[in-house]
Design a protein around this motif. Structure first.
Motif, PDB file in Angstrom:
ATOM      1  N   ILE A 216       0.871  -1.174   0.000  1.00 46.59           N
ATOM      2  CA  ILE A 216       0.000   0.000   0.000  1.00 46.59           C
ATOM      3  C   ILE A 216       0.905   1.219   0.000  1.00 46.59           C
ATOM      4  N   GLU A 217       0.849   1.939  -1.106  1.00 47.33           N
ATOM      5  CA  GLU A 217       1.677   3.130  -1.279  1.00 47.33           C
ATOM      6  C   GLU A 217       0.943   4.319  -0.665  1.00 47.33           C
ATOM      7  N   GLY A 218       1.693   5.213  -0.044  1.00 46.03           N
ATOM      8  CA  GLY A 218       1.077   6.443   0.466  1.00 46.03           C
ATOM      9  C   GLY A 218       1.879   7.644  -0.026  1.00 46.03           C
ATOM     10  N   LEU A 219       1.194   8.732  -0.284  1.00 54.65           N
ATOM     11  CA  LEU A 219       1.889   9.941  -0.737  1.00 54.65           C
ATOM     12  C   LEU A 219       1.161  11.168  -0.198  1.00 54.65           C
ATOM     13  N   TYR A 220       1.941  12.036   0.437  1.00 58.08           N
ATOM     14  CA  TYR A 220       1.362  13.276   0.956  1.00 58.08           C
ATOM     15  C   TYR A 220       2.254  14.421   0.499  1.00 58.08           C
ATOM     16  N   VAL A 221       1.761  15.271  -0.367  1.00 62.55           N
ATOM     17  CA  VAL A 221       2.544  16.418  -0.843  1.00 62.55           C
ATOM     18  C   VAL A 221       1.742  17.692  -0.620  1.00 62.55           C
ATOM     19  N   ASP A 222       2.382  18.634   0.046  1.00 58.23           N
ATOM     20  CA  ASP A 222       1.730  19.933   0.283  1.00 58.23           C
ATOM     21  C   ASP A 222       2.817  20.924   0.709  1.00 58.23           C
ATOM     22  N   LYS A 223       2.427  22.129   1.070  1.00 58.18           N
ATOM     23  CA  LYS A 223       3.416  23.051   1.619  1.00 58.18           C
ATOM     24  C   LYS A 223       3.732  22.631   3.057  1.00 58.18           C
ATOM     25  N   ASN A 224       5.006  22.784   3.428  1.00 57.20           N
ATOM     26  CA  ASN A 224       5.424  22.567   4.824  1.00 57.20           C
ATOM     27  C   ASN A 224       5.206  21.157   5.363  1.00 57.20           C
ATOM     28  N   ILE A 225       5.324  20.150   4.523  1.00 57.53           N
ATOM     29  CA  ILE A 225       5.257  18.782   5.056  1.00 57.53           C
ATOM     30  C   ILE A 225       6.659  18.394   5.526  1.00 57.53           C
ATOM     31  N   THR A 226       6.716  17.856   6.749  1.00 57.35           N
ATOM     32  CA  THR A 226       8.026  17.553   7.338  1.00 57.35           C
ATOM     33  C   THR A 226       8.149  16.080   7.697  1.00 57.35           C
ATOM     34  N   PHE A 227       9.387  15.722   8.072  1.00 55.36           N
ATOM     35  CA  PHE A 227       9.622  14.348   8.524  1.00 55.36           C
ATOM     36  C   PHE A 227       8.798  14.044   9.778  1.00 55.36           C
ATOM     37  N   GLY A 228       8.542  15.082  10.563  1.00 56.97           N
ATOM     38  CA  GLY A 228       7.696  14.913  11.750  1.00 56.97           C
ATOM     39  C   GLY A 228       6.296  14.455  11.364  1.00 56.97           C
TER      40      GLY A 228
END
Ligand code: PHE
Length: 344
Positions: A216-228
């Protein structure tokens, strides 16, 4: 002629009496009463008689014919009844017999595990991509090139890719990460998607590895996404899926399409961390790879890494099921053994 008629009549009556089936009765009827039957032959000769005789013999012939027709009809009715009764007897259904047992199907444990994972991630804000963005037969472009894996990069070997003869560069996907590229080529951020599906690798099969498995692949892209954010989502997922007390560990790792990269291991449930065949003596099983989407990948799909950032992960469905239900061998999923499947 009169005697002739009476003789035929006697024979006909005897014949009718003898028959014991409707089809034989039809034969007898044909023999005497059809246009080519014996009575008609006689009637044809009537014209040679005197008017007086014509009347007598004619009416006798008609009498006899209608008597025979009546006999045939009666015989027919009685044969019909007998045959019907025989048939009903033969086809009788005993409604008191117990019914036939129809075994009930079960949802395959990989299907139910996938549903569970998907529903947890949906609860964390992810939505499932359309299937057109997640093909199993894939080009190297999506499976490798756009994921920052150059032609001569050893990662192409690491994943033991199956190549097809369909066309050069067409492969059975070795990972669901190609779905990231499909999605990002079609949509601008914010993007928060998951993509479950089957992947293929030419592995040596053992308790942990199979020729194909599910991710199950996940992807989250937006402004200010961090490792946290990445850690937060994965920790929350693990807490919901395994419960809070399951020992897990985050390790740094390497993937060409994420930087930095990490892997998550969950303590082996088969041996409680002591080391066994399933975890290859390590006490841990890897359940996912993850990381911050590499700027090269974002640039490749026309997303400006100066403005946007994101994280991605790829979970192994078989591993997650094994670690939850204490399934000590991945091959059990694919044997179609009902003794195994019935336990779920
Ligand atoms: N695709 C990687 C694998 O199959 C897992 C992964 C997905 C790693 C997304 C990082 C980000 O091993």
């Amino acid at each position: 002629m009169k005697e002739q008629l009476e003789r035929i009549y006697t024979n006909a009556v005897a014949d009718i009496e003898k028959v014991d089936s409707i089809s034989l009765l039809e034969d007898v009827k044909g023999k005497y009463l059809s246009r080519k039957g014996e009575f008609n032959e006689i009637k044809k000769n009537l014209k040679n008689l005197s008017d007086e005789d014509k009347r007598i013999v004619g009416s006798l012939a008609n009498d006899i014919t209608s008597k025979l027709e009546k006999l045939v009809q009666e015989k027919y009715d009685s044969l019909y009844k007998t045959e019907l009764n025989k048939k009903l007897q033969k086809e009788r259904i005993d409604v008191t017999l117990p019914g036939k047992f129809v075994p009930k199907g079960k949802v395959h444990p990989l299907t139910s595990t996938t549903h569970e994972i998907v529903s947890i991630l949906q609860g964390l804000g992810f939505s499932v991509v359309e299937s057109k963005d997640s093909p199993e037969v894939e080009t190297e472009y999506f499976n490798f090139d756009m994921l920052n894996i150059p032609k001569d990069h050893p990662a192409r070997d690491v994943q033991d890719t199956f190549f097809t003869t369909l066309a050069p560069n067409v492969v059975l996907r070795s990972q669901t990460s190609g779905a990231q590229i499909h999605v990002m080529e079609n949509k601008k951020p914010p993007i928060r998607v998951i993509s479950p599906g089957r992947v293929y690798r030419n592995e040596n099969i053992n308790a942990r590895k199979y020729n194909f498995f599910h991710q199950i692949e996940g992807l989250y892209v937006d402004k200010n996404i961090t490792f946290g954010d990445l850690k937060g989502v994965l920790n929350e997922f693990i807490r919901i899926y395994f419960g809070a007390s399951r020992p897990t560990r985050f390790r740094s790792s390497f993937f060409p399409f994420t930087e930095p990269s990490a892997e998550v291991d969950v303590q082996c449930i088969m041996c409680g961390g002591k080391g066994c065949r399933t975890c290859s003596g390590t006490g841990w099983l890897e359940i996912l790879g993850a990381g911050m989407v590499d700027p090269n990948v974002l640039r490749g799909v026309g997303i400006d890494p100066e403005i946007y950032s994101g994280f991605a992960f790829g979970m192994g469905v078989e591993r997650l099921a094994m670690l939850k239900y204490a399934i000590d061998d991945i091959r059990l999923f694919f044997n179609d053994d009902v003794r195994f499947l019935n336990q779920f």
